[in-house]
Scaffold this active site. Sequence first.
Site, PDB file in Angstrom:
ATOM      1  N   LYS A 184       0.979  -1.297  -0.100  1.00 25.07           N
ATOM      2  CA  LYS A 184       0.005  -0.124   0.003  1.00 25.07           C
ATOM      3  C   LYS A 184       0.976   1.300  -0.016  1.00 25.07           C
ATOM      4  O   LYS A 184       1.759   1.680   0.695  1.00 25.07           O
ATOM      5  CB  LYS A 184      -1.140   0.003   1.091  1.00 25.07           C
ATOM      6  N   GLU A 258      10.477   0.358  10.081  1.00 25.32           N
ATOM      7  CA  GLU A 258      11.413   1.272   9.860  1.00 25.32           C
ATOM      8  C   GLU A 258      10.667   2.709  10.370  1.00 25.32           C
ATOM      9  O   GLU A 258       9.734   3.213   9.791  1.00 25.32           O
ATOM     10  CB  GLU A 258      11.859   1.513   8.576  1.00 25.32           C
ATOM     11  N   CYS A 293      13.689  10.297   8.123  1.00 27.18           N
ATOM     12  CA  CYS A 293      13.680   9.597   9.670  1.00 27.18           C
ATOM     13  C   CYS A 293      15.004   9.710  10.193  1.00 27.18           C
ATOM     14  O   CYS A 293      15.138   9.841  11.296  1.00 27.18           O
ATOM     15  CB  CYS A 293      13.030   8.023   9.237  1.00 27.18           C
ATOM     16  N   GLU A 392       9.800  13.911  16.820  1.00 31.62           N
ATOM     17  CA  GLU A 392      10.178  13.957  15.545  1.00 31.62           C
ATOM     18  C   GLU A 392       9.223  15.168  14.772  1.00 31.62           C
ATOM     19  O   GLU A 392       8.068  14.950  14.627  1.00 31.62           O
ATOM     20  CB  GLU A 392       9.932  12.834  14.881  1.00 31.62           C
TER      21      GLU A 392
HETATM   22  P1  NAI Z   1       1.880   7.488   8.952  1.00 32.53           P
HETATM   23  O1  NAI Z   1       3.029   6.317   9.637  1.00 32.53           O
HETATM   24  O2  NAI Z   1       0.277   7.996   9.316  1.00 32.53           O
HETATM   25  O3  NAI Z   1       1.659   7.114   7.314  1.00 32.53           O
HETATM   26  C1  NAI Z   1       2.649   6.067   6.468  1.00 32.53           C
HETATM   27  C2  NAI Z   1       2.041   5.010   5.863  1.00 32.53           C
HETATM   28  O4  NAI Z   1       1.000   4.260   6.834  1.00 32.53           O
HETATM   29  C3  NAI Z   1       0.716   5.622   4.786  1.00 32.53           C
HETATM   30  O5  NAI Z   1       0.873   4.744   3.681  1.00 32.53           O
HETATM   31  C4  NAI Z   1      -0.431   5.654   5.665  1.00 32.53           C
HETATM   32  O6  NAI Z   1      -1.607   5.282   4.908  1.00 32.53           O
HETATM   33  C5  NAI Z   1      -0.405   4.454   6.207  1.00 32.53           C
HETATM   34  N1  NAI Z   1      -1.281   4.155   7.673  1.00 32.53           N
HETATM   35  C6  NAI Z   1      -1.527   5.159   8.256  1.00 32.53           C
HETATM   36  N2  NAI Z   1      -2.606   4.617   9.442  1.00 32.53           N
HETATM   37  C7  NAI Z   1      -2.480   3.412   9.168  1.00 32.53           C
HETATM   38  C8  NAI Z   1      -3.041   2.163   9.977  1.00 32.53           C
HETATM   39  N3  NAI Z   1      -3.807   2.526  10.724  1.00 32.53           N
HETATM   40  N4  NAI Z   1      -2.882   0.800   9.395  1.00 32.53           N
HETATM   41  C9  NAI Z   1      -2.127   0.773   8.277  1.00 32.53           C
HETATM   42  N5  NAI Z   1      -1.485   1.626   7.664  1.00 32.53           N
HETATM   43  C10 NAI Z   1      -1.545   2.968   8.136  1.00 32.53           C
HETATM   44  O7  NAI Z   1       2.517   8.976   8.687  1.00 32.53           O
HETATM   45  P2  NAI Z   1       2.068  10.390   7.962  1.00 32.53           P
HETATM   46  O8  NAI Z   1       0.744  10.498   8.606  1.00 32.53           O
HETATM   47  O9  NAI Z   1       2.225  10.386   6.875  1.00 32.53           O
HETATM   48  O10 NAI Z   1       2.989  11.280   8.809  1.00 32.53           O
HETATM   49  C11 NAI Z   1       2.752  11.668  10.144  1.00 32.53           C
HETATM   50  C12 NAI Z   1       4.128  11.776  10.977  1.00 32.53           C
HETATM   51  O11 NAI Z   1       4.861  10.583  10.863  1.00 32.53           O
HETATM   52  C13 NAI Z   1       5.216  12.457  10.356  1.00 32.53           C
HETATM   53  O12 NAI Z   1       5.155  13.860  10.663  1.00 32.53           O
HETATM   54  C14 NAI Z   1       6.598  12.008  10.742  1.00 32.53           C
HETATM   55  O13 NAI Z   1       6.862  12.392  12.085  1.00 32.53           O
HETATM   56  C15 NAI Z   1       6.300  10.566  10.770  1.00 32.53           C
HETATM   57  N6  NAI Z   1       6.785   9.883   9.701  1.00 32.53           N
HETATM   58  C16 NAI Z   1       7.857   9.239   9.568  1.00 32.53           C
HETATM   59  C17 NAI Z   1       8.493   8.577   8.448  1.00 32.53           C
HETATM   60  C18 NAI Z   1       9.779   7.905   8.561  1.00 32.53           C
HETATM   61  O14 NAI Z   1      10.239   7.500   7.419  1.00 32.53           O
HETATM   62  N7  NAI Z   1      10.148   7.607   9.679  1.00 32.53           N
HETATM   63  C19 NAI Z   1       7.641   8.607   7.230  1.00 32.53           C
HETATM   64  C20 NAI Z   1       6.470   9.167   7.412  1.00 32.53           C
HETATM   65  C21 NAI Z   1       6.134  10.091   8.510  1.00 32.53           C
END
Ligand code: NAI
Length: 491
Positions: A184, A258, A293, A392
């Site tokens: 996804k 990750e 990250c 973060e």
């Molecule tokens: P997120 O972790 O909510 O989204 C990442 C992925 O997970 C997306 O594909 C999303 O649709 C999916 N997702 C969201 N909720 C889910 C659930 N309950 N079950 C399964 N999949 C789910 O991150 P978002 O909302 O884009 O960003 C929020 C914060 O997360 C950012 O401000 C940052 O701090 C952190 N983040 C960290 C990342 C990293 O590489 N460490 C990457 C993206 C966000």
Amino acid sequence: MTTQVEMSSGIQIGDVAMVVDGAELTAAGGWIDVESPRDGSIIGRVPRGDADEIDVAVAAARRAFSSWRDVPSRERGRALSEIAEALVPELEKIARICSLENGNALRTQTRGEAAFVVDCFRYFAGLAQEAKGETVPVRSDVLDYSRREPLGVVGAIIPWNAPLMLAAVKIAPALAMGNTMVMKVAEEAPFSVLEMARICQQHLPAGVLNIVTGYGREAGEALTSHQDISKLSFTGSTAVGKRVMEKGAERIVPVSLELGGKSPQIVFPDANEDWIVQGVIAGMRFFRQGQSCTAGSRLFVHRDIVESFTEKLVEALAALKVGDPLDETSDMGSIVNRTQYDKVCSYIADGLGQPGAKLLAGGIPDGQGPRFSVPPTVIGGVDNTWRLAREEIFGPVVVVIPWGEEDEVVSMANDSHYGLAAFVWSTDIGRALRTAHRVEAGWVQINQGAGQALGQSYGGFKQSGIGREFSLEGMLNSYTQQKHISVNLIH
Ligand code: NAI
Ligand code: MG
């Protein structure tokens, strides 16, 4: 499917279907508009997939697994090589799609990221035959050996900040080992990976790689809950990572995570140099608006040099151009969307409200710059216990924290629930290595702020994650399971 990308104004990608079972799939739930952070225009739509489409995709991946697992590893490797070569002429287009959808600058980020995808497929293509087993010398009349077998259907979920890289480091090793995948992609940045997957399809049997679109709460939850998923591999926030792990726990499904970071950069008193300032900027991932990250967002500078080092940093940051992500002269692009933009601004406001905080560069934008752009921001006078220093931010915001003793800085660096990356800056190699060994992080760089390299087992300590990617060992541990076979040679 429209995939034509005009590079001037009026850029349109159009409606792009999911890639499932070697064909296009739309969703009964309708479509999700995808906005470009660059100008706010709707550049296209993807299906709003939910449990129904996830069912279709997982069933396709399950069917494909029954034969893909037994395709000779050399042939699986060859398919990955063919994908790598087929991607080469498409890289510029894919990079531009990525800049359009997530706002990362083309010159400093997405072009390199697209090139990495090719390297990644080539690398794991070569490793496809390395899933070797072991023999155990139990007795001379017993043959005891192990096999590394694929797990089955991998459920993968990726975020928007580096979608091409993060997709490739899951797809290539998982498929090399004989697994199939349902991935996804993030609702904010689905198109570049869909474009890449369209090319992959021409070299893979139907159902081996399926890319689904939809919201996390709908498609994401349906994927992590699906009973036919044998492995979960997630990159994104720590909050969602915990949720993924809970879902895995319900069915004892192995999970790789990750997650986030709040990585320290430790500058020793001998490191008051311009090239180190440039390294600190790279380590902070300012070129990706800090949306990484591994961003080294806590800058611990020795108090003897803190003023002059920070001055040099502020001067160097003033030379960076924040602009249209597609403009070749832009060093930095846009924050991905309104939610993240507001979040970054609110962290800056919160930090500046603390007693003693000093804005040294950047700050909350005045709205005159490019859309969703935040200037590189440096805040001094910060205490390691503030929210600004603990959470973060995922934006171009670095905090400067002075220190005096080595023990003190190591304990401040380690006072975090995260442990992903760290950077140590000193030409005294003993001191630098000693510090690297004491820092609680999965990846420590000394005197460089580079990106991950293939071959390194990359991953986090503490709440930054579980499991390793980017390497042979990561591939074997994340995407195979060991089976022992004990043979009595006498009867
Ligand atoms: P997120 O972790 O909510 O989204 C990442 C992925 O997970 C997306 O594909 C999303 O649709 C999916 N997702 C969201 N909720 C889910 C659930 N309950 N079950 C399964 N999949 C789910 O991150 P978002 O909302 O884009 O960003 C929020 C914060 O997360 C950012 O401000 C940052 O701090 C952190 N983040 C960290 C990342 C990293 O590489 N460490 C990457 C993206 C966000
Ligand atoms: Mg979210």
